[in-house]
Design a protein around this motif. Structure first.
Motif, PDB file in Angstrom:
ATOM      1  N   ASP A  25     -12.753   7.360 -11.425  1.00 61.15           N
ATOM      2  CA  ASP A  25     -11.833   7.533 -10.591  1.00 61.15           C
ATOM      3  C   ASP A  25     -10.929   6.181  -9.860  1.00 61.15           C
ATOM      4  O   ASP A  25     -10.129   6.460  -9.194  1.00 61.15           O
ATOM      5  CB  ASP A  25     -12.488   8.261  -9.105  1.00 61.15           C
ATOM      6  CG  ASP A  25     -12.895   9.576  -9.417  1.00 61.15           C
ATOM      7  OD1 ASP A  25     -12.392   9.976 -10.341  1.00 61.15           O
ATOM      8  OD2 ASP A  25     -13.873  10.141  -8.905  1.00 61.15           O
ATOM      9  N   SER A  26     -11.459   5.049 -10.563  1.00 65.57           N
ATOM     10  CA  SER A  26     -10.960   3.915 -10.095  1.00 65.57           C
ATOM     11  C   SER A  26      -9.947   3.428 -10.787  1.00 65.57           C
ATOM     12  O   SER A  26      -8.432   3.750 -10.365  1.00 65.57           O
ATOM     13  CB  SER A  26     -12.020   2.706 -10.283  1.00 65.57           C
ATOM     14  OG  SER A  26     -11.464   1.642  -9.881  1.00 65.57           O
ATOM     15  N   ASN A  45     -16.381   3.373 -12.894  1.00 58.98           N
ATOM     16  CA  ASN A  45     -15.753   4.358 -11.938  1.00 58.98           C
ATOM     17  C   ASN A  45     -14.646   5.021 -12.387  1.00 58.98           C
ATOM     18  O   ASN A  45     -13.658   4.481 -12.585  1.00 58.98           O
ATOM     19  CB  ASN A  45     -15.520   3.383 -10.534  1.00 58.98           C
ATOM     20  CG  ASN A  45     -15.251   4.541  -9.602  1.00 58.98           C
ATOM     21  OD1 ASN A  45     -14.975   5.879  -9.814  1.00 58.98           O
ATOM     22  ND2 ASN A  45     -14.982   4.173  -8.293  1.00 58.98           N
ATOM     23  N   ARG A  60      -8.140  -5.315  -5.202  1.00 59.31           N
ATOM     24  CA  ARG A  60      -8.906  -5.132  -4.228  1.00 59.31           C
ATOM     25  C   ARG A  60      -8.186  -4.544  -2.951  1.00 59.31           C
ATOM     26  O   ARG A  60      -8.882  -3.776  -2.176  1.00 59.31           O
ATOM     27  CB  ARG A  60      -9.334  -6.496  -3.818  1.00 59.31           C
ATOM     28  CG  ARG A  60     -10.531  -7.104  -4.840  1.00 59.31           C
ATOM     29  CD  ARG A  60     -10.744  -8.642  -4.557  1.00 59.31           C
ATOM     30  NE  ARG A  60     -11.875  -9.289  -5.226  1.00 59.31           N
ATOM     31  CZ  ARG A  60     -12.051 -10.399  -5.480  1.00 59.31           C
ATOM     32  NH1 ARG A  60     -11.232 -11.386  -5.228  1.00 59.31           N
ATOM     33  NH2 ARG A  60     -13.116 -10.797  -6.162  1.00 59.31           N
ATOM     34  N   SER A  88       0.918  -1.271   0.015  1.00 67.09           N
ATOM     35  CA  SER A  88      -0.102   0.025   0.030  1.00 67.09           C
ATOM     36  C   SER A  88       0.915   1.362   0.120  1.00 67.09           C
ATOM     37  O   SER A  88       0.317   2.303  -0.523  1.00 67.09           O
ATOM     38  CB  SER A  88      -0.898  -0.054   1.286  1.00 67.09           C
ATOM     39  OG  SER A  88      -0.324  -0.014   2.725  1.00 67.09           O
ATOM     40  N   ARG A  96      -5.915  -2.274  -3.179  1.00 64.49           N
ATOM     41  CA  ARG A  96      -5.776  -0.761  -3.481  1.00 64.49           C
ATOM     42  C   ARG A  96      -7.125  -0.198  -3.129  1.00 64.49           C
ATOM     43  O   ARG A  96      -7.235   0.942  -2.268  1.00 64.49           O
ATOM     44  CB  ARG A  96      -5.645  -0.660  -4.928  1.00 64.49           C
ATOM     45  CG  ARG A  96      -5.794   0.922  -5.293  1.00 64.49           C
ATOM     46  CD  ARG A  96      -5.622   1.000  -6.873  1.00 64.49           C
ATOM     47  NE  ARG A  96      -5.792   2.146  -7.368  1.00 64.49           N
ATOM     48  CZ  ARG A  96      -6.912   2.680  -7.732  1.00 64.49           C
ATOM     49  NH1 ARG A  96      -8.072   2.207  -7.698  1.00 64.49           N
ATOM     50  NH2 ARG A  96      -6.940   4.188  -8.170  1.00 64.49           N
ATOM     51  N   ALA A  97      -8.248  -0.724  -3.498  1.00 62.75           N
ATOM     52  CA  ALA A  97      -9.390  -0.136  -3.010  1.00 62.75           C
ATOM     53  C   ALA A  97      -9.706   0.029  -1.450  1.00 62.75           C
ATOM     54  O   ALA A  97     -10.165   0.965  -0.904  1.00 62.75           O
ATOM     55  CB  ALA A  97     -10.748  -1.053  -3.507  1.00 62.75           C
ATOM     56  N   ARG A 145      -7.852   2.484   0.083  1.00 63.99           N
ATOM     57  CA  ARG A 145      -8.085   3.896  -0.579  1.00 63.99           C
ATOM     58  C   ARG A 145      -6.937   4.484  -0.940  1.00 63.99           C
ATOM     59  O   ARG A 145      -6.457   5.700  -0.966  1.00 63.99           O
ATOM     60  CB  ARG A 145      -8.740   4.847   0.187  1.00 63.99           C
ATOM     61  CG  ARG A 145     -10.346   4.174   0.782  1.00 63.99           C
ATOM     62  CD  ARG A 145     -11.044   5.250   1.690  1.00 63.99           C
ATOM     63  NE  ARG A 145     -12.226   4.589   1.833  1.00 63.99           N
ATOM     64  CZ  ARG A 145     -13.211   5.268   2.735  1.00 63.99           C
ATOM     65  NH1 ARG A 145     -12.992   6.548   3.299  1.00 63.99           N
ATOM     66  NH2 ARG A 145     -14.453   4.664   3.025  1.00 63.99           N
ATOM     67  N   SER A 146      -5.973   3.716  -1.692  1.00 65.47           N
ATOM     68  CA  SER A 146      -4.663   4.175  -2.295  1.00 65.47           C
ATOM     69  C   SER A 146      -4.782   5.172  -3.361  1.00 65.47           C
ATOM     70  O   SER A 146      -5.746   4.956  -4.278  1.00 65.47           O
ATOM     71  CB  SER A 146      -3.969   2.904  -2.626  1.00 65.47           C
ATOM     72  OG  SER A 146      -2.779   3.367  -3.335  1.00 65.47           O
ATOM     73  N   ALA A 147      -3.989   6.097  -3.422  1.00 63.34           N
ATOM     74  CA  ALA A 147      -4.166   6.956  -4.656  1.00 63.34           C
ATOM     75  C   ALA A 147      -3.104   6.692  -5.950  1.00 63.34           C
ATOM     76  O   ALA A 147      -3.319   7.136  -6.724  1.00 63.34           O
ATOM     77  CB  ALA A 147      -3.654   8.394  -4.088  1.00 63.34           C
TER      78      ALA A 147
END
Length: 243
Positions: free
Chosen positions: A164-165, A162, A127, A104, A129-130, A133-135
Motif C-alpha cells: 500500500d506504500s 508494503n 517521509r 501534503s 507522505r508517510a 498519511r497522504s493517499a
C-alpha cells in the motif's frame, strides 16, 4: 538568519555518505524538498558555506536531517562525513526554496526520479507522505552505481515490501545484485515506459541528480508525453551539495 543546530545523531548510509540529525530549537518548520545552508568556520576564522537538501520530513520537534557524501578524491572537507561528533554545533540558514517541494494537499500521482545523492530531497517527500498519511500515489525510480551506493537502503526496502506504500525501481549503472533482471545501464526510454506513471495520468515529476542526468531524464519524460510544466528539477553535485 543563521541558527545553531546541535548534532544529536549520526548514521552512515554508505561507506562515503553520512546522515546528520540536528536539533534546532527555534526551527520554523520546512516543506519536503527544501534545503539549508550550512556554514563551517575554521579556528583561523575562515568560513565556508554549502547548501544541502533536508532529508527529514517536516516535524514539530525541531529535528533536521541532512545527508552528505564524501568525494574520494578529497575535493571536499571530510569534516561532515568523518569528523563531526554528537554534541557538535553547526550553523544553519533556512529552510530555503519553494518550487522543488511536495505539499501534503497534492493529490495527483507523484513520480520521483533520483540520480545518486539526488535521492535526498525525494526521501523527504517520501517521509512526508508517510507522516501525513497522504493517499497520493508515489513511484520512485532510483539510478545508482551499485547496490552498496544506495542511500536509505533499509527504509526503502521496507517501503517496497508494503503493497500500500509505493513502487520502487532501481537502475544500477555499473553493477547489479545477483540475478537482477536488468543489466547495468542508465535510465532509458524502455525503463521510463515500464517504471513511471503513464503521461495521461498527469503526474507531477520530481527529478534530482547531476545536471546531465536531470537533462536526460527530463527529455525522456517529455518524449514519453509528459507535460514539461509538470516536471520539476533540482541539480546536485556528487557530494549531495546543491548546485
Amino acid at each position: 538568519m543563521w541558527r545553531v543546530g546541535t548534532v544529536v545523531a549520526l548514521h552512515d548510509e554508505t561507506s562515503t555518505a553520512r546522515t546528520i540529525t540536528l536539533e534546532v530549537r527555534d526551527w520554523p518548520g520546512h516543506l519536503a524538498g527544501q534545503h539549508v545552508d550550512v556554514r563551517l568556520t575554521a579556528p583561523d576564522g575562515y568560513s565556508a558555506v554549502r547548501s544541502y537538501s533536508i532529508a527529514s520530513a517536516p516535524n514539530s520537534e525541531g529535528h533536521v536531517q541532512i545527508t552528505v557524501e564524501r568525494l574520494l578524491n578529497g575535493e571536499v572537507s571530510p569534516y561532515l562525513t568523518q569528523e563531526v561528533n554528537v554534541g557538535d554545533r553547526l550553523e544553519l540558514r533556512g529552510p530555503i526554496g519553494g518550487w522543488f517541494v511536495w505539499r501534503s494537499e497534492q493529490t495527483e500521482p507523484i513520480q520521483l526520479i533520483a540520480g545518486g545523492s539526488g535521492i535526498v530531497p525525494l526521501m523527504a517527500m517520501i517521509r512526508s507522505r508517510a507522516a501525513v498519511r497522504s493517499a497520493a500515489s508515489f513511484r520512485l525510480l532510483y539510478s545508482v552505481r551499485e547496490p552498496g551506493a544506495v542511500f536509505y537502503r533499509d527504509e526503502l526496502h521496507s517501503l517496497s515490501e508494503n503493497a500500500d506504500s509505493m513502487s520502487i525501481h532501481y537502475a544500477y549503472t555499473r553493477a547489479t545484485p545477483k540475478n537482477w533482471p536488468r543489466p547495468p545501464g542508465r535510465i532509458d526510454t524502455k525503463l521510463i515506459a515500464n517504471a513511471t506513471w503513464a503521461a495521461d495520468l498527469g503526474p507531477t515529476c520530481y527529478i534530482c541528480g547531476p545536471t546531465p542526468f536531470v537533462e536526460t531524464v527530463t527529455n525522456l519524460l517529455t518524449v514519453s508525453g509528459n507535460d514539461r510544466d509538470k516536471i520539476r528539477t533540482e541539480r546536485f553535485g556528487s557530494t549531495g551539495e546543491r548546485k
